[in-house]
Design an enzyme around this catalytic site. Structure first.
Site, PDB file in Angstrom:
ATOM      1  N   ARG A  58     -18.988 -23.307 -16.009  1.00  0.00           N
ATOM      2  CA  ARG A  58     -17.469 -22.596 -16.025  1.00  0.00           C
ATOM      3  C   ARG A  58     -17.375 -21.965 -17.408  1.00  0.00           C
ATOM      4  NH1 ARG A  58     -13.124 -24.906 -17.546  1.00  0.00           N
ATOM      5  NH2 ARG A  58     -13.881 -26.927 -16.992  1.00  0.00           N
ATOM      6  N   TYR A 111      -3.663  -2.544  -4.041  1.00  0.00           N
ATOM      7  CA  TYR A 111      -3.961  -3.467  -3.070  1.00  0.00           C
ATOM      8  C   TYR A 111      -2.913  -4.661  -2.842  1.00  0.00           C
ATOM      9  CZ  TYR A 111      -6.863  -7.230  -0.879  1.00  0.00           C
ATOM     10  OH  TYR A 111      -7.528  -8.322  -0.293  1.00  0.00           O
ATOM     11  N   ASP A 183      -7.800  -0.950 -12.048  1.00  0.00           N
ATOM     12  CA  ASP A 183      -8.478  -1.596 -10.905  1.00  0.00           C
ATOM     13  C   ASP A 183      -9.677  -0.371 -10.490  1.00  0.00           C
ATOM     14  OD1 ASP A 183      -9.655  -2.341  -8.600  1.00  0.00           O
ATOM     15  OD2 ASP A 183      -8.111  -3.429  -8.039  1.00  0.00           O
ATOM     16  N   LYS A 208     -17.169  -5.034  -3.575  1.00  0.00           N
ATOM     17  CA  LYS A 208     -17.154  -3.619  -2.853  1.00  0.00           C
ATOM     18  C   LYS A 208     -18.668  -2.974  -3.161  1.00  0.00           C
ATOM     19  CE  LYS A 208     -13.521  -4.735  -0.986  1.00  0.00           C
ATOM     20  NZ  LYS A 208     -12.844  -6.097  -1.441  1.00  0.00           N
TER      21      LYS A 208
HETATM   22  N1  LCS Z   1      -8.704  -4.565  -5.637  1.00  0.00           N
HETATM   23  C1  LCS Z   1      -9.069  -3.741  -4.537  1.00  0.00           C
HETATM   24  C2  LCS Z   1      -8.604  -2.162  -4.948  1.00  0.00           C
HETATM   25  C3  LCS Z   1      -9.287  -4.306  -3.485  1.00  0.00           C
HETATM   26  O1  LCS Z   1      -9.603  -3.309  -2.527  1.00  0.00           O
HETATM   27  C4  LCS Z   1      -9.661  -5.683  -3.432  1.00  0.00           C
HETATM   28  C5  LCS Z   1      -9.961  -6.051  -2.015  1.00  0.00           C
HETATM   29  C6  LCS Z   1      -9.319  -6.544  -4.476  1.00  0.00           C
HETATM   30  C7  LCS Z   1      -9.056  -5.697  -5.464  1.00  0.00           C
HETATM   31  C8  LCS Z   1      -9.677  -7.829  -4.470  1.00  0.00           C
HETATM   32  O2  LCS Z   1     -10.754  -8.270  -4.361  1.00  0.00           O
HETATM   33  P1  LCS Z   1     -11.620  -9.521  -3.452  1.00  0.00           P
HETATM   34  O3  LCS Z   1     -10.859 -10.796  -4.034  1.00  0.00           O
HETATM   35  O4  LCS Z   1     -11.340  -9.394  -1.955  1.00  0.00           O
HETATM   36  O5  LCS Z   1     -12.810  -9.305  -3.966  1.00  0.00           O
HETATM   37  N2  LCS Z   1      -9.879  -5.255  -1.065  1.00  0.00           N
HETATM   38  C9  LCS Z   1     -10.293  -5.558   0.448  1.00  0.00           C
HETATM   39  C10 LCS Z   1      -9.842  -4.322   1.459  1.00  0.00           C
HETATM   40  O6  LCS Z   1      -9.466  -3.288   1.244  1.00  0.00           O
HETATM   41  N3  LCS Z   1     -10.127  -5.065   2.331  1.00  0.00           N
HETATM   42  O7  LCS Z   1     -10.323  -6.250   2.368  1.00  0.00           O
HETATM   43  C11 LCS Z   1     -10.227  -6.767   0.844  1.00  0.00           C
END
Ligand code: LCS
Length: 393
Positions: A58, A111, A183, A208
């Site tokens: 961790r 988001y 972000d 992504k």
């Molecule tokens: N920031 C952005 C710009 C995102 O698009 C997402 C997830 C996150 C943070 C969060 O990341 P995660 O915890 O899912 O790795 N975006 C998503 C979307 O557009 N569709 O499904 C998840």
């Protein structure tokens, strides 16, 4: 190897690498929760920070450390932190940089959960938040109060593709002593490096473009300076949002082809955006590579390419959106983005269906809005798929 002076693609392959006892060509998975000390002095030196090494996964792990070092180099930052998900990265930022009575200014079309967690959870602890159209710099300046501590930007924003001028927004924020977090998920460091533009922290959903294969969830933070890094690291370790070594291995493998994947998806995106712009059933298309994009100049200045995310509005509203969703065959009807598969989704009936119509429209999420995330299939197949599905509307 010292990779600091290598080009971006060479860094994708080699940055963060370390030599192991067997000369492994790729970073091995150290699938262990804990590390044995040689003796009591070794243990004491590690805990006191007098010697470098690993104590407990961790807190740190060689595979995760390799990924963190790679990401820090790609973003030109001081150091990186890998986390269990993009949302673990988001909540670590809020937890580390805000206290009771503090205020944060955020991009309104951020988001969904990055906004939701402030409104539902951090509000309970007395943290105030304002959501403004950060593509208008005067809105940022207006929203800053005496207790504001953080400016949180998402550019391009999800799913509106609205951009924020990171350089100018950071200048405004720093004048007021704020920490600027960007972000950078929609671009990846291949297309945009927020720390070079003045931000203090770059944030990613590794799920992504960085991992790029739709097979893990992960997050990362890269800080520009030691002080902010230490705050973020300590919070991650205390809150337990750490990544797992196997997850780190997958991301290290995925990121190596990031520029190749993005180049291909971006080339296809331009062709698809042009196709959509000329389609009679499409009201408008938002893609930073199109001359018609409202912030085309800013995209040229701040991004090294327009990316692989397209938003477009169908003329027939909500029903046209669901008809398109029900008729695409190649594009997967799925949320997420940045993988090798092309994905399509309709925010009004899917990701943003939980919002009232007024709240959706306030964030520019209209009834006929479609979000298209380009993969790396043949572009002719992607366009043929859209063509036959649009014909059904
Ligand atoms: N920031 C952005 C710009 C995102 O698009 C997402 C997830 C996150 C943070 C969060 O990341 P995660 O915890 O899912 O790795 N975006 C998503 C979307 O557009 N569709 O499904 C998840």
């Amino acid at each position: 190897m010292d990779t600091k002076n290598l080009g971006f693609d060479s860094k994708l392959i080699h940055a963060g690498d370390f030599e192991d006892a067997f000369g492994s060509a790729v970073t091995p998975i150290y699938q262990t929760s804990t590390f044995a000390f040689r003796d009591s002095k070794h243990g004491a030196d590690l805990f006191a920070g007098r010697e470098k090494g690993f104590i407990y996964t961790r807190i740190g792990n060689p595979t995760i450390d390799a990924l963190e070092n790679k990401l820090a180099e790609l973003e030109n930052g001081y150091r990186g932190i890998a986390l269990a998900s993009g949302m673990a990265a988001v909540t670590t930022v809020y937890m580390a940089l805000l206290a009771q009575g503090d205020h944060i200014v955020c991009t309104s079309a951020v988001y969904g959960p990055s906004r939701g967690v402030l409104e539902s959870h951090f509000a309970k602890f007395g943290v105030e938040s304002s959501f403004v159209d950060t593509s208008k710099l005067e809105e940022i300046e207006k929203a800053i109060k005496s207790n504001t501590k953080v400016l949180y930007l998402e550019t391009p924003a999800n799913p509106t593709i609205a951009l924020v001028d990171i350089k100018k927004a950071s200048e405004i924020a720093h004048k007021h002593g704020l920490i600027v977090v960007v972000d950078n998920t929609f671009c990846s460091p291949y297309l945009q490096r927020p720390l070079d533009l003045g931000a203090d922290v770059a944030l990613h959903s590794l799920t992504k473009f960085i991992n790029g294969h739709a097979d893990i969830v992960g997050g990362a933070l890269v800080a520009k300076d030691e002080e902010v890094y230490n705050k973020l690291r300590k919070t991650m370790v205390y809150m337990g949002g750490n990544m797992d070594p196997h997850q780190a291995y997958m991301v290290i493998r995925g990121v190596k082809t990031m520029s190749l994947r993005i180049d291909r998806a971006q080339e296809s995106s331009m062709k698809v955006a042009e196709y959509l712009e000329n389609h009679p059933k499409v009201e408008w298309v938002k893609y930073p590579g199109l001359k018609s994009f409202p912030q085309y100049e800013l995209a040229q200045e701040q991004m090294d390419g327009p990316g692989a995310m397209i938003s477009f509005e169908l003329k027939g509203g909500y029903e046209a959106g669901t008809t398109l969703m029900d008729n695409v065959k190649l594009a997967l009807l799925a949320v997420s983005l940045g993988g090798v598969e092309t994905l399509i989704q309709h925010p009004a009936s899917m990701t943003h269906a939980g919002l009232s119509k007024e709240a959706r429209l306030e964030a520019d999420i209209t009834d006929g809005l479609v979000r298209f995330a380009l993969g790396i299939e043949n572009v002719e197949d992607i366009i043929a798929d859209l063509d036959q599905a649009l014909a059904k509307i």
